[in-house]
Design an enzyme around this catalytic site. Structure first.
Site, PDB file in Angstrom:
ATOM      1  N   CYS A   1     -24.127 -41.767 -56.999  1.00 13.44           N
ATOM      2  CA  CYS A   1     -23.418 -42.574 -56.216  1.00 13.44           C
ATOM      3  C   CYS A   1     -24.000 -42.725 -55.173  1.00 13.44           C
ATOM      4  O   CYS A   1     -25.275 -42.342 -54.876  1.00 13.44           O
ATOM      5  CB  CYS A   1     -22.418 -41.591 -55.459  1.00 13.44           C
ATOM      6  SG  CYS A   1     -21.416 -41.003 -56.225  1.00 13.44           S
TER       7      CYS A   1
ATOM      8  N   GLU B   1     -24.010 -42.028 -51.712  1.00 17.00           N
ATOM      9  CA  GLU B   1     -24.605 -40.717 -50.661  1.00 17.00           C
ATOM     10  C   GLU B   1     -25.482 -40.588 -51.197  1.00 17.00           C
ATOM     11  O   GLU B   1     -26.956 -40.092 -50.353  1.00 17.00           O
ATOM     12  CB  GLU B   1     -23.332 -40.339 -50.743  1.00 17.00           C
ATOM     13  CG  GLU B   1     -22.121 -39.890 -49.735  1.00 17.00           C
ATOM     14  CD  GLU B   1     -21.023 -41.530 -51.195  1.00 17.00           C
ATOM     15  OE1 GLU B   1     -19.857 -41.298 -50.696  1.00 17.00           O
ATOM     16  OE2 GLU B   1     -21.472 -41.797 -52.149  1.00 17.00           O
TER      17      GLU B   1
ATOM     18  N   CYS C   1     -21.272 -34.632 -54.232  1.00 15.89           N
ATOM     19  CA  CYS C   1     -21.968 -35.656 -53.092  1.00 15.89           C
ATOM     20  C   CYS C   1     -21.817 -34.960 -52.153  1.00 15.89           C
ATOM     21  O   CYS C   1     -22.734 -34.767 -51.269  1.00 15.89           O
ATOM     22  CB  CYS C   1     -21.011 -37.771 -52.692  1.00 15.89           C
ATOM     23  SG  CYS C   1     -21.605 -38.564 -54.148  1.00 15.89           S
TER      24      CYS C   1
END
Length: 131
Positions: free
Chosen positions: A49, A51, A87
């Site tokens: 991801c 993040e 995340c």
């Protein structure tokens, strides 16, 4: 932090399977900016991801875990796209306890600002797992 610069980073996202582009910038207490985008993989759990991409890559650039004051996240969707729970857990370790999470939709017509404590009131902390 310039949200238009963050939006430009969406072009660097690698998402041939979902076509969902996500970009993130994490900002530490010295105002250093660390960018990341999502990168998918044919073996789906092997992707990353935006993040975590931003936060993990900040370490090799000399950032200190726990020194971040905010993270900004945008996607190519017209609705606000929230970080996944994996995340969120990582964000809790990188951001200060009073850290802020900013979320934007693609057209920048919707913005949300949350304190980390609101988003993850119960989190795994270092002291929970250390002997």
């Amino acid at each position: 932090m310039n949200v238009k610069t963050l939006k430009e980073k969406l072009k660097l996202s690698y998402c041939p399977y979902s076509n969902v582009q996500v970009a993130s910038v994490a900002i530490d207490d010295k105002n250093n900016e660390f960018y990341g985008v999502n990168c998918e993989n044919a073996a789906f759990p092997s992707g990353l991801c935006a993040e975590r991409s931003a936060l993990f890559s900040s370490v090799v650039q000399g950032a200190k875990i726990g020194s971040f004051k905010e993270i900004h996240i945008i996607s190519n969707k017209e609705h606000i796209l929230y970080p996944c729970l994996a995340c969120m857990q990582v964000i809790t370790q990188f951001l200060k306890p009073n850290g802020q999470v900013y979320l934007y939709n693609y057209s920048l017509t919707k913005t949300e600002k949350h304190y980390l404590k609101e988003m993850v009131p119960f989190q795994v902390k270092d002291e929970d797992i250390k002997n």
